[in-house]
Design a protein around this motif. Structure first.
Motif: not given
Lengths: 235, 498
Positions: B28, B216-217
């Motif tokens: 991430a 994204s995490r």
């Protein structure tokens, strides 16, 4: 004339020993291999000048060090020209066909009757040697005469009234006179089918043929060996 | 097979590169940092281009104003007669002109005023001054610089932070007029623009970074859940599934695909278990029988008895081998794994040659077989399997039909399939059999068979993508209808869905 030598490639010791004894009983000499590597070496040495010539190969497809199909390719590449009889525990038709396409000359599925194995081996080896017997137009076993051109069968002087299929059956028995034939050999060679009926279809055909050719009160020519098959007595 | 994959998996995790969680955060970070840097660089380049354009445009505009204004002023200066009023008129006009400047209008005389007007006589002495501070400082600066008439130049003036943009006009009498405008306003505009940009730039970059990072995490967390599920799969546990596979994005698709794959694997494993169970079931009793016969042979008192039992054992062994083949074929066909070796053959011919083989057996039981002997039906199918299928059907007939029965086999070529109809006038299927006709081990109480015959027939038909129906005829007897697709493409597609 020297005896024929068969290379037996089989990793299972009991089966290998059994094959060796059966082959020797049938007048063959044997070279034994338990791994693909040994088999390849035997094939290589047979191709050499002064090496031990090999006339036929009996090959178990499942070997501990590599599969049999690629072994056939390697042996042929090493100069082996003898025909190969594949023994397979796999039953899939595909694999059988694949075996034949990749250089096996015949196959037999385990478990097999040793009589059938010997018959197939004989056919296979003979195919590459001489066709003398196939070229005969008249077959004689004791007082049975088969005229293959006129499709006429006689017992002594008497003409036997046989159907086309019964004639083929008798022809097959005559060609293998003195040797045992199994039901599946009869189905394969006379009917051209590799099937295993659950009912006694072959026996009924044999029974009818026997009724037409055997005379009352005589020692039967066509003997049943229970659990195995039939023998047409040649003496 | 499964234990191997299990070992290799635990082997991997023992090597322990990094825990899945850490890997997710790192990824991430990487994604967010990378995208932010690219975004920041792109924005900066865009801003520099914009800045360059704006500053040039501002200067072009002030230059246009300066040259226009200086020509007006010079015009006025030339036309106005020299006298007491000259200074005042020009002064007024210049005063007006300085007020036209759109930005930074200061009070008159204010040193921060943006515009100055300066006139010198032919001897280069200060004649008229309108502007901030003292005209002498400006005159000194002007004298230090080189001018081309009507071409604005930058003129730094002591005490003023920003330089002036100055244009010169030379009158016919040799007097010179200078009109200058401070670049202070332009610089303020540009400076303000830079400040705005920096503020917005920082805000957007930080916000973008944060959004990318969080998004994204979250995404990678979902991927991690898939990893964790895969890690839980081992030889004992195939039931683990990726939770929450809603949505339709790529990760959801990955999760759904993974779940489907697990379904298929666990289905195949279950099939495998079922297959080995049913094989064990199929084999145990006949093997027991063989064993019994061999024991009897050992204990036999006469050689004849011994041979009889050994022969019987051999016959039974052949049946065991046959049973094994059939049972495996049925299980494989059920699992959709039966491989077909298709060739083209005439179905009627095949069935006829089989009935010819069975004719003596049928006649022996006084069963009359009527097989349609005209026409040609070409099928592209596995001939070896069809042989064995017909063997099973005819074995059934020989076994189960009472003496004196009739058997009919007829064929029909329909639009894109072939129909095989097999009927008899026997007693029909017992009701308890009829309901589960094509299942393994279903057979009538009186049957001597292994109960695989019709299951095998069904398996072959299904493997070819066809269907089979069995019923009791109204007038008594059974009817079996086999429908087999005539074309390979169709049968292939049906086989995969079936």
């Amino acid at each position: 004339m020297r005896q024929m030598r068969i290379l037996v490639v089989e990793d299972e010791a009991t089966n290998r020993d059994f094959l060796r004894r059966s082959l020797e009983d049938n007048g063959y000499e044997t070279t034994l291999a338990s791994t693909a590597q040994e088999a390849e070496e035997a094939a290589k040495s047979s191709a050499l000048e002064g090496g031990v010539a090999i006339d036929g190969v009996i090959l178990d497809l499942m070997l501990p060090d590599g599969d049999g199909i690629s072994l056939i390719r390697r042996m042929k590449a090493a100069g082996l020209s003898a025909p190969v009889l594949i023994l397979s525990a796999k039953r899939s038709v595909d694999e059988r066909v694949f075996g034949l396409e990749t250089g096996g000359d015949d196959y037999l599925t385990k478990p097999y009757a040793i009589a059938e194995l010997m018959a197939r081996l004989r056919n296979m080896v003979r195919r590459t040697e001489t066709h003398a017997q196939e070229q005969k137009t008249v077959l004689r076993v004791q007082d049975i005469t088969l005229d293959l051109l006129r499709r006429e069968a006689r017992r002594g002087e008497q003409v036997l009234e046989l159907t086309t299929r019964e004639f083929s059956l008798l022809e097959f028995l005559c060609r293998n006179a003195g040797r045992m034939v199994t039901r599946s050999m009869i189905l394969d060679q006379v009917w051209g089918m590799r099937i295993e009926p659950e009912t006694n279809v072959v026996d009924v055909h044999i029974y009818r043929l026997r009724n037409k050719m055997e005379r009352r009160g005589e020692r039967p020519l066509l003997r049943t060996i229970r659990g195995m098959g039939y023998v047409l007595q040649d003496r | 097979m499964f234990s191997k994959t299990g070992e290799s998996w635990t082997g991997d995790s023992r090597n322990g590169e990094r825990k899945p969680g850490e890997r997710g955060i790192t990824a991430a970070w990487r994604i967010s940092l990378g995208s932010t840097v690219v975004f920041a660089l792109g924005t900066t380049v865009a801003f520099l281009l914009l800045h360059h354009y704006v500053s040039r445009e501002i200067q072009r505009r002030s230059d246009a104003w300066l040259t226009g204004e200086v020509s007006v002023l010079s015009d006025v200066a030339e036309r106005t007669p020299r006298g007491a009023l000259y200074d005042r008129i020009v002064d007024e006009i210049a005063e007006l002109a300085t007020k036209e400047v759109p930005v930074g209008r200061g009070p008159v005389g204010d040193p921060t005023r943006a515009v100055f007007f300066l006139e010198t006589d032919a001897q280069d002495a200060l004649k008229l001054w309108v502007g901030p501070g003292s005209g002498r400082i400006f005159l000194q600066a002007i004298r230090r610089s080189r001018f081309t008439p009507e071409q604005p130049v930058n003129l730094p003036i002591a005490q003023f932070p920003a330089p002036y943009r100055v244009v010169q006009y030379i009158a016919d009498d040799g007097s010179r007029i200078y009109l200058g405008m401070s670049e202070r306003n332009d610089r303020q505009v540009l400076w303000r623009m830079r400040a705005y940009f920096l503020g917005i730039f920082l805000a957007i970059v930080l916000l973008g970074f944060a959004i990318t990072f969080v998004a994204s995490r979250q995404l990678l967390r979902r991927v991690q859940r898939i990893t964790e599920t895969a890690a839980r799969i081992d030889e004992d546990n195939l039931q683990s599934r990726v939770p929450g596979t809603g949505g339709s994005d790529e990760v959801a698709q990955l999760a759904a695909t993974m779940n489907r794959m697990l379904d298929r694997i666990s289905g195949a494993v279950q099939q495998l278990h079922a297959m080995s169970d049913s094989l064990a079931h199929d084999l145990r009793s006949p093997i027991t029988a063989v064993r019994g016969k061999l024991e009897l042979a050992l204990m036999a008192e006469s050689r004849e008895m011994c041979e009889e039992n050994v022969a019987s054992a051999l016959e039974r062994l052949d049946r065991v081998s046959n049973l094994l083949t059939t049972s495996l074929d049925v299980s494989e066909a059920k699992a959709g794994a039966l491989r077909l070796h298709r060739t083209r053959f005439n179905l009627i011919e095949l069935v006829q040659s089989m009935t010819e083989l069975y004719e003596p057996s049928l006649l022996e039981r006084r069963i009359t077989a009527h097989v349609q002997d005209h026409g040609e039906i070409v099928l592209e199918a596995d001939a070896a399997l069809f042989h064995r299928m017909v063997v099973n059907l005819l074995d059934n007939a020989v076994r189960h039909l009472p003496e004196g029965s009739s058997l009919w086999i007829e064929f029909d070529q329909k639009a894109d399939w072939v129909e095989i109809r097999m009927e008899d006038d026997g007693p029909g299927y017992p009701p308890e059999v009829l309901a589960r006709l094509f299942e393994k081990h279903v057979k009538g109480d009186a049957s001597q068979g292994h109960g695989l015959g019709l299951a095998f027939v069904h398996a072959v038909v299904a493997a070819h993508g066809g269907a089979i129906r069995g019923s009791n005829r109204e007038g008594g007897g059974t009817q079996l209808i086999l429908e087999i697709p005539a074309h390979t493409e169709r049968s292939a597609s049906m086989a995969t869905t079936g």
